[in-house]
Design a protein around this motif. Sequence first.
Motif, short mmCIF file in Angstrom:
data_model
loop_
_atom_site.label_atom_id
_atom_site.label_comp_id
_atom_site.label_asym_id
_atom_site.label_seq_id
_atom_site.Cartn_x
_atom_site.Cartn_y
_atom_site.Cartn_z
N ILE A 112 -9.70 0.00 3.65
CA ILE A 112 -9.22 -0.33 2.30
C ILE A 112 -10.13 -1.36 1.64
O ILE A 112 -10.46 -1.25 0.46
CB ILE A 112 -7.76 -0.84 2.36
N SER A 113 -10.56 -2.35 2.41
CA SER A 113 -11.46 -3.37 1.89
C SER A 113 -12.78 -2.75 1.43
O SER A 113 -13.30 -3.08 0.35
CB SER A 113 -11.73 -4.43 2.96
N ILE B 120 -7.66 7.29 4.35
CA ILE B 120 -7.52 6.37 3.21
C ILE B 120 -8.28 7.00 2.05
O ILE B 120 -9.50 7.18 2.14
CB ILE B 120 -8.09 4.97 3.51
N LYS C 206 -13.27 0.40 0.55
CA LYS C 206 -12.99 1.25 -0.61
C LYS C 206 -12.88 0.42 -1.89
O LYS C 206 -13.36 0.82 -2.95
CB LYS C 206 -11.69 2.02 -0.39
N LYS C 207 -12.24 -0.75 -1.78
CA LYS C 207 -12.07 -1.61 -2.95
C LYS C 207 -13.40 -2.16 -3.44
O LYS C 207 -13.62 -2.29 -4.65
CB LYS C 207 -11.11 -2.76 -2.63
N ILE D 279 0.84 -1.19 0.00
CA ILE D 279 0.00 0.00 0.00
C ILE D 279 0.88 1.25 0.00
O ILE D 279 1.83 1.35 0.77
CB ILE D 279 -0.93 0.03 1.24
N LYS E 65 -15.05 0.63 -5.23
CA LYS E 65 -14.32 0.85 -6.48
C LYS E 65 -14.68 -0.20 -7.52
O LYS E 65 -14.93 0.11 -8.69
CB LYS E 65 -12.82 0.85 -6.22
N CYS F 72 -7.19 4.04 -2.39
CA CYS F 72 -6.67 3.13 -1.35
C CYS F 72 -5.23 3.46 -0.93
O CYS F 72 -4.49 2.57 -0.51
CB CYS F 72 -6.79 1.67 -1.77
#
Length: 222
Positions: A63-64, A29, A66-67, A13, A70, A33
């Motif tokens: 992050i999870s 974040i 956000k992914k 990251i 995304k 990410c």
Amino acid sequence: MNKLKLPDSLKDIEVVINRKKIKNIIIKIDDECKIKISLPFGVPNNYVEKIIEKREKWILEIISQKKKIKNNFDENFIYLGKSYQIQINNSMEEFCQLKNGKFYINIQKNSFENRKKLIDKWICENFYDLMIELTMTIGEKIGYTPIKIKFRDMKTRWGSCNSMKKSITYNHQLYKKSIYFIEYVVLHELAHIPYPHHQKTFWEFIEKIMPDWKERKKLGNI
């Protein structure tokens, strides 16, 4: 890339450090990410590393999330309960268009952040107008219309009503839900103008206007 020593789970990251005249350390974040850290001048890297290590679990969770968002933007656009395949076109003129069963994103610089801005702009121009029209139509039908209608992201509710000011706020994310459920949300918030509570008289009013409200409500898990 950064020169910090990170936990193994965060080694891939990117970390962006911004030293400036502030008192506290701020960790965010972004939509790509990346870990963005704002900190006061003079704070050593080893101190930042300890903070990141302590917040490792939180960072991974964000992050999870956000992914997932995304990936959803990359593949499909959900609007009024229906899923539309996203098609991205390189274009000097930037705009979105829902046409022929697809959601077109015409964009100059294709990045998640830019796509999100264009989609939000489209939602404001299309969904917000739809919600205002629907609210006023139902409001005129039942005899209660708001003075002000607002939109914002909310984590735990689909709408809220300030009965004294006759102001209704809708969750921005409502655009993903079906009209069948949205109509219930609109009626629910309008009903709070005469009934600023959830007592028996409130639900009797809802039942009278919308007998199938219980079935509609079930579609709104948040």
